[in-house]
Design a protein around this motif. Structure first.
Motif, mmCIF file in Angstrom:
data_model
loop_
_atom_site.group_PDB
_atom_site.id
_atom_site.type_symbol
_atom_site.label_atom_id
_atom_site.label_comp_id
_atom_site.label_asym_id
_atom_site.label_seq_id
_atom_site.Cartn_x
_atom_site.Cartn_y
_atom_site.Cartn_z
ATOM 1 N N THR A 88 0.871 -1.108 0.183
ATOM 2 C CA THR A 88 -0.154 -0.433 -0.596
ATOM 3 C C THR A 88 0.946 1.662 -0.311
ATOM 4 O O THR A 88 1.804 1.254 0.339
ATOM 5 C CB THR A 88 -1.168 0.140 1.539
ATOM 6 O OG1 THR A 88 -0.079 0.615 2.390
ATOM 7 C CG2 THR A 88 -1.384 -1.360 1.422
ATOM 8 N N SER A 130 -6.143 -4.874 -0.381
ATOM 9 C CA SER A 130 -5.469 -3.760 -0.997
ATOM 10 C C SER A 130 -6.039 -2.808 -0.100
ATOM 11 O O SER A 130 -6.290 -2.660 0.779
ATOM 12 C CB SER A 130 -5.497 -3.731 -2.840
ATOM 13 O OG SER A 130 -5.328 -2.542 -3.252
ATOM 14 N N ASN A 132 -5.420 1.879 -0.012
ATOM 15 C CA ASN A 132 -4.792 3.224 -0.252
ATOM 16 C C ASN A 132 -4.625 4.391 1.129
ATOM 17 O O ASN A 132 -4.684 3.699 2.213
ATOM 18 C CB ASN A 132 -5.650 4.252 -1.294
ATOM 19 C CG ASN A 132 -6.791 4.568 -0.975
ATOM 20 O OD1 ASN A 132 -6.978 4.673 -0.182
ATOM 21 N ND2 ASN A 132 -8.192 4.467 -1.717
ATOM 22 N N ASN A 190 -5.368 -1.362 -6.302
ATOM 23 C CA ASN A 190 -5.553 0.488 -6.548
ATOM 24 C C ASN A 190 -5.189 1.164 -8.358
ATOM 25 O O ASN A 190 -4.213 0.111 -9.163
ATOM 26 C CB ASN A 190 -4.247 1.503 -5.522
ATOM 27 C CG ASN A 190 -4.166 1.212 -4.159
ATOM 28 O OD1 ASN A 190 -4.864 0.001 -3.891
ATOM 29 N ND2 ASN A 190 -3.038 1.355 -4.124
ATOM 30 N N TRP A 191 -5.967 1.529 -8.241
ATOM 31 C CA TRP A 191 -6.008 2.295 -9.521
ATOM 32 C C TRP A 191 -6.257 4.013 -10.081
ATOM 33 O O TRP A 191 -6.700 4.437 -8.751
ATOM 34 C CB TRP A 191 -6.845 1.194 -10.727
ATOM 35 C CG TRP A 191 -6.582 2.017 -11.983
ATOM 36 C CD1 TRP A 191 -5.933 1.714 -12.833
ATOM 37 C CD2 TRP A 191 -7.840 2.174 -13.079
ATOM 38 N NE1 TRP A 191 -5.493 2.348 -14.230
ATOM 39 C CE2 TRP A 191 -7.559 1.856 -14.418
ATOM 40 C CE3 TRP A 191 -9.471 1.618 -13.549
ATOM 41 C CZ2 TRP A 191 -7.895 2.438 -15.453
ATOM 42 C CZ3 TRP A 191 -10.334 1.904 -14.009
ATOM 43 C CH2 TRP A 191 -9.583 2.221 -15.733
ATOM 44 N N THR A 193 -7.257 6.905 -7.924
ATOM 45 C CA THR A 193 -6.862 7.445 -6.676
ATOM 46 C C THR A 193 -8.360 6.241 -6.218
ATOM 47 O O THR A 193 -8.549 6.064 -5.164
ATOM 48 C CB THR A 193 -7.855 8.585 -6.346
ATOM 49 O OG1 THR A 193 -9.273 8.661 -6.889
ATOM 50 C CG2 THR A 193 -7.064 9.933 -6.732
ATOM 51 N N TYR A 195 -9.911 2.326 -7.082
ATOM 52 C CA TYR A 195 -9.286 0.506 -6.840
ATOM 53 C C TYR A 195 -10.546 -0.449 -8.133
ATOM 54 O O TYR A 195 -10.744 0.345 -8.510
ATOM 55 C CB TYR A 195 -9.769 -0.493 -5.609
ATOM 56 C CG TYR A 195 -9.530 0.228 -4.460
ATOM 57 C CD1 TYR A 195 -8.219 -0.943 -3.645
ATOM 58 C CD2 TYR A 195 -10.353 0.548 -4.000
ATOM 59 C CE1 TYR A 195 -7.998 -0.057 -2.486
ATOM 60 C CE2 TYR A 195 -10.149 1.336 -2.671
ATOM 61 C CZ TYR A 195 -8.611 0.490 -1.618
ATOM 62 O OH TYR A 195 -8.378 0.991 -0.856
#
Length: 274
Positions: A88, A130, A132, A190-191, A193, A195
């Motif tokens: 992360t 996952s 952020n 993550n993609w 800002t 997912y």
């Protein structure tokens, strides 16, 4: 471990085993994850009954040299049936499942681990995790369609609290609109800002084959990307995704059983106005 700068020349990087007496790397189920806080290699026992009884990690700040092997502490001396790791922005996540239940750990340095499972309802195990800067997302393990299953299919953690997430099943007449127990999620990252998650319908035995993609801006609600409009119905499955700051690349197998892999790419969603 092997490392490359250009994809053509690879450099071998040894991982010290310490007092772990492994006869072969086949004895350990090994995976790797990388992010802003470095590279983490995770190994757990690949045998039952257990030979090594634990989860072991190696951390590198730059991917060039790894520190000493560390055994991840557990409250019970039991064999984890599975271990799922993810990098992360703030460090690393490590999910472990055994006879005593499921545990999710967080670490900033890949060495010191904190249990963040409090408040997470009982689940069958962690398939994908996952995170952020503000939110963690978790997809539990689920059995095959013919076996009993539970809901929800995903969870998210924000401000220290776990909550169920919603997953859009799609709308007819699009392809791949199936009951929740007839789909599988194969990867979550993550993609931008938010997912991205990729997977497919189970297919076979008269069921429909289709690749599936979901996007979530905050981990709480997962919107399904149209299947036919993007050609995902030409895939029997989408089994992995890679992301950068600019794009995501999907890879899957064609539904016609040809030898060629299928790939898609898309730009990451725009950053919100500040």
């Amino acid at each position: 471990m092997w490392r490359t700068e250009d994809g053509a020349r690879w450099e071998a990087i040894p991982l010290e085993l310490g007092d772990l007496k492994v006869k072969s790397w086949l004895d350990l189920d090994v995976r790797i994850t990388a992010g802003p806080r470095g590279v983490l290699v995770v190994g757990n026992d690949n045998f039952y009954p257990p030979r090594y009884n634990g989860v072991y990690v190696w951390h590198s700040a730059d991917g060039r040299a790894f520190g000493a092997m560390e055994r991840v502490p557990k409250p019970r001396n039991e064999l984890p049936f599975s271990a799922e790791a993810s990098a992360t922005l703030n460090g690393f996540l490590l999910g472990m499942t055994d006879n005593s239940g499921t545990m999710l750990l967080s670490s900033e340095d890949g060495v010191q681990w904190q249990n963040i499972s409090a408040g997470l309802p009982k689940i069958n195990g962690i398939d994908h995790v996952s995170g952020n800067a503000s939110t963690l997302v978790l997809f539990p393990y689920y059995p095959q369609p013919a076996q009993p299953h539970g809901k929800p299919r995903a969870w998210f953690r924000r401000d220290g609290t776990w909550q169920p997430a919603t997953i859009d099943p799609g709308r007819l007449p699009d392809a791949g609109v199936v009951p929740a127990d007839e789909l599988v999620v194969n990867a979550v990252l993550n993609w931008g800002t938010g997912y991205i998650a990729v997977g497919n319908t189970f297919g076979g035995d008269g069921r429909e084959n289709a690749g599936l993609v979901w996007y979530s801006a905050d981990g709480s609600a997962w919107a399904r990307i149209p299947v036919r409009d993007n050609g995902f119905d030409t895939a029997s499955d989408l089994n992995d995704v890679a992301v950068s700051q600019e794009k995501a690349v999907l890879v899957g197998y064609p539904s016609d059983s040809s030898a060629k892999l299928l790939t898609w790419q898309a730009k990451a969603p725009s950053l919100p106005n500040r």
